[in-house]
Design a protein around this motif. Structure first.
Motif, PDB file in Angstrom:
ATOM      1  N   ASN A   1       9.107  17.025 -13.562  1.00 29.18           N
ATOM      2  CA  ASN A   1       9.249  18.162 -12.658  1.00 29.18           C
ATOM      3  C   ASN A   1       8.230  18.110 -11.522  1.00 29.18           C
ATOM      4  O   ASN A   1       7.944  19.129 -10.880  1.00 29.18           O
ATOM      5  N   GLY A   2       7.703  16.934 -11.289  1.00 26.07           N
ATOM      6  CA  GLY A   2       6.664  16.792 -10.277  1.00 26.07           C
ATOM      7  C   GLY A   2       7.202  16.912  -8.863  1.00 26.07           C
ATOM      8  O   GLY A   2       8.398  16.718  -8.608  1.00 26.07           O
TER       9      GLY A   2
ATOM     10  N   THR B   1       0.847  -1.198   0.000  1.00 23.46           N
ATOM     11  CA  THR B   1       0.000   0.000   0.000  1.00 23.46           C
ATOM     12  C   THR B   1       0.882   1.248   0.000  1.00 23.46           C
ATOM     13  O   THR B   1       1.753   1.385   0.862  1.00 23.46           O
ATOM     14  N   HIS B   2       0.693   2.129  -0.977  1.00 23.54           N
ATOM     15  CA  HIS B   2       1.573   3.304  -1.078  1.00 23.54           C
ATOM     16  C   HIS B   2       0.882   4.435  -1.813  1.00 23.54           C
ATOM     17  O   HIS B   2      -0.089   4.230  -2.541  1.00 23.54           O
ATOM     18  N   ILE B   3       1.429   5.629  -1.623  1.00 24.32           N
ATOM     19  CA  ILE B   3       0.907   6.832  -2.280  1.00 24.32           C
ATOM     20  C   ILE B   3       1.906   7.280  -3.344  1.00 24.32           C
ATOM     21  O   ILE B   3       3.107   7.387  -3.058  1.00 24.32           O
ATOM     22  N   ASP B   4       1.424   7.512  -4.546  1.00 26.68           N
ATOM     23  CA  ASP B   4       2.285   8.060  -5.604  1.00 26.68           C
ATOM     24  C   ASP B   4       2.354   9.576  -5.483  1.00 26.68           C
ATOM     25  O   ASP B   4       1.325  10.247  -5.369  1.00 26.68           O
ATOM     26  N   MET B   5       3.561  10.107  -5.521  1.00 21.09           N
ATOM     27  CA  MET B   5       3.758  11.565  -5.596  1.00 21.09           C
ATOM     28  C   MET B   5       3.908  11.940  -7.078  1.00 21.09           C
ATOM     29  O   MET B   5       4.269  11.101  -7.910  1.00 21.09           O
ATOM     30  N   PRO B   6       3.684  13.201  -7.432  1.00 20.45           N
ATOM     31  CA  PRO B   6       3.783  13.604  -8.847  1.00 20.45           C
ATOM     32  C   PRO B   6       5.102  13.217  -9.509  1.00 20.45           C
ATOM     33  O   PRO B   6       5.125  12.840 -10.684  1.00 20.45           O
TER      34      PRO B   6
ATOM     35  N   ASP C   1       8.054  15.679   0.010  1.00 21.68           N
ATOM     36  CA  ASP C   1       8.215  16.852   0.877  1.00 21.68           C
ATOM     37  C   ASP C   1       6.980  17.745   0.849  1.00 21.68           C
ATOM     38  O   ASP C   1       6.782  18.567   1.751  1.00 21.68           O
ATOM     39  N   TYR C   2       6.167  17.602  -0.188  1.00 21.05           N
ATOM     40  CA  TYR C   2       4.998  18.471  -0.325  1.00 21.05           C
ATOM     41  C   TYR C   2       3.693  17.779   0.051  1.00 21.05           C
ATOM     42  O   TYR C   2       2.616  18.318  -0.148  1.00 21.05           O
ATOM     43  N   TRP C   3       3.786  16.553   0.554  1.00 20.49           N
ATOM     44  CA  TRP C   3       2.588  15.857   1.039  1.00 20.49           C
ATOM     45  C   TRP C   3       2.028  16.618   2.238  1.00 20.49           C
ATOM     46  O   TRP C   3       2.748  16.923   3.195  1.00 20.49           O
ATOM     47  N   ASP C   4       0.750  16.939   2.170  1.00 22.89           N
ATOM     48  CA  ASP C   4       0.105  17.725   3.221  1.00 22.89           C
ATOM     49  C   ASP C   4      -0.437  16.777   4.292  1.00 22.89           C
ATOM     50  O   ASP C   4      -1.251  15.900   4.006  1.00 22.89           O
TER      51      ASP C   4
END
Lengths: 225, 225
Positions: B62-63, B51-56, B67-70
């Motif tokens: 350039n995603g 189970t994981h979250i994809d960041m841009p 560090d920008y996960w709220d």
């Protein structure tokens, strides 16, 4: 609405227990945009690096593993106790009793079923302090007598490899979970809800976790959405 | 009080994306009771395992990174949509519109600001299904038009390496987060609170996470304590 993130950031140059190099995490890029259309990373990390929960097997040869972690422990009422002005290098039963006396004058007079989080000068250290403040065995025994559910500390260990690991034994042997590697510098003494969500890794002796504190005004979830 | 754990267990023989061996986790015992007084393990794991979250950055050169996960995304109202009876191998805008029509007859008529979790026959598969149900680009565009906050699926990918990764692009390019590797077999269609807590790893393109659903009767936190 306030969510306090009390977790340590996992990154290659982070502070690890006793500065042991083998405890540093590695982040290895396995795909990038030079040769692929996606970016992917592999993580290598000691399970006791950063914010993590110790399972009984960490210290007790017949202790239970992460398979027995109860998901209901993810949401716990908790009390942060401020020991930043402590002169000694360990928190004893006497120190905790003083806090208990103070709290009994207020509304929340029992720690039973709660988590107790220990805020010390560790939260303000940069780099590893070999003299970090820890929980003495007497303090651990006192917490078991108070029937707490779990205990957390702002150090990478709840003790410093003391002979016999008596603090760990008193807690883990009583079914009290231990979360190490918290960062409490932004959190004032008082009552919160601890949301403590470990990775779901099977059959291991420790679980890396994300930990946040919700303030009392967030006790109703609609307010935090 | 019900907490549904919708995370996959991380273990050496777990199912990984397209059965790629390099995506399997390793758990290496570094200390045990034969030679030490403690038991310790090191984890090696692809950040897209379990189970994981994809960041841009996973798809967009350039995603943004983790560090920008709220941290406020950790607590989100969500709707589970049941597509287990879908004959096709992908969820399209038309499929979602049908669910929207159904939901608009009820109390919760908007997905705006919510997470939408896609429950499919994937949740009942054992082993990796190379024909797993995924979210078609049209479905992703429709969800962005509905201004959802995040989307989750019970597959290890929200698409199957389609050329151009258009589903990922539509979502990540619109600031919608993606959680992959959910297990929704025990969860009925309806409204929940999603508590989604990723490990705090700095500057990476994906975050392993623990995800649980709280039922509507848990909307007040005191009830779940």
């Amino acid at each position: 609405m306030i969510i306090h993130d009390i977790s340590i950031t996992i990154e290659p140059d982070m502070t690890v227990y006793k500065d042991r190099l083998e405890k540093k995490p590695n982040l290895i890029t396995t795909r990038d945009f030079n040769k692929s259309t996606v970016y992917e990373t592999r993580l290598e990390m000691d399970l006791h690096t950063g914010t993590h929960i110790d399972m009984p097997l960490h210290i007790l040869p017949n202790g239970s593993t992460s398979d027995y972690w109860d998901i209901r422990n993810c949401f716990t009422r908790c009390t942060v106790l401020d020991f930043t002005s402590l002169d000694a290098d360990r928190i004893t039963a006497a120190d905790l009793k003083q806090k208990k006396r103070f709290l009994q004058q207020g509304e929340n007079d029992s720690w039973q079923g709660k988590a107790v989080l220990l805020k010390t000068k560790n939260s303000f250290a940069s780099g590893f302090d070999f003299n970090f403040v820890y929980l003495a065995e007497s303090g651990a025994v006192y917490l078991t007598e108070n029937q707490i559910k779990g205990v957390g500390i702002d150090a990478l260990g709840i003790e410093r490899d003391q002979s016999g690991h008596l603090t760990h034994r008193a807690l883990l042997g009583s079914g009290i979970w231990i979360v190490e590697g918290l960062r409490l510098d932004q959190v004032a003494e008082g009552d919160y809800v601890l949301v403590l969500m470990p990775l779901k890794i099977g059959a291991v002796e420790a679980l890396p976790a994300r930990a946040v504190l919700l303030t009392a005004d967030c006790m109703k979830l609609p307010y935090i959405l």
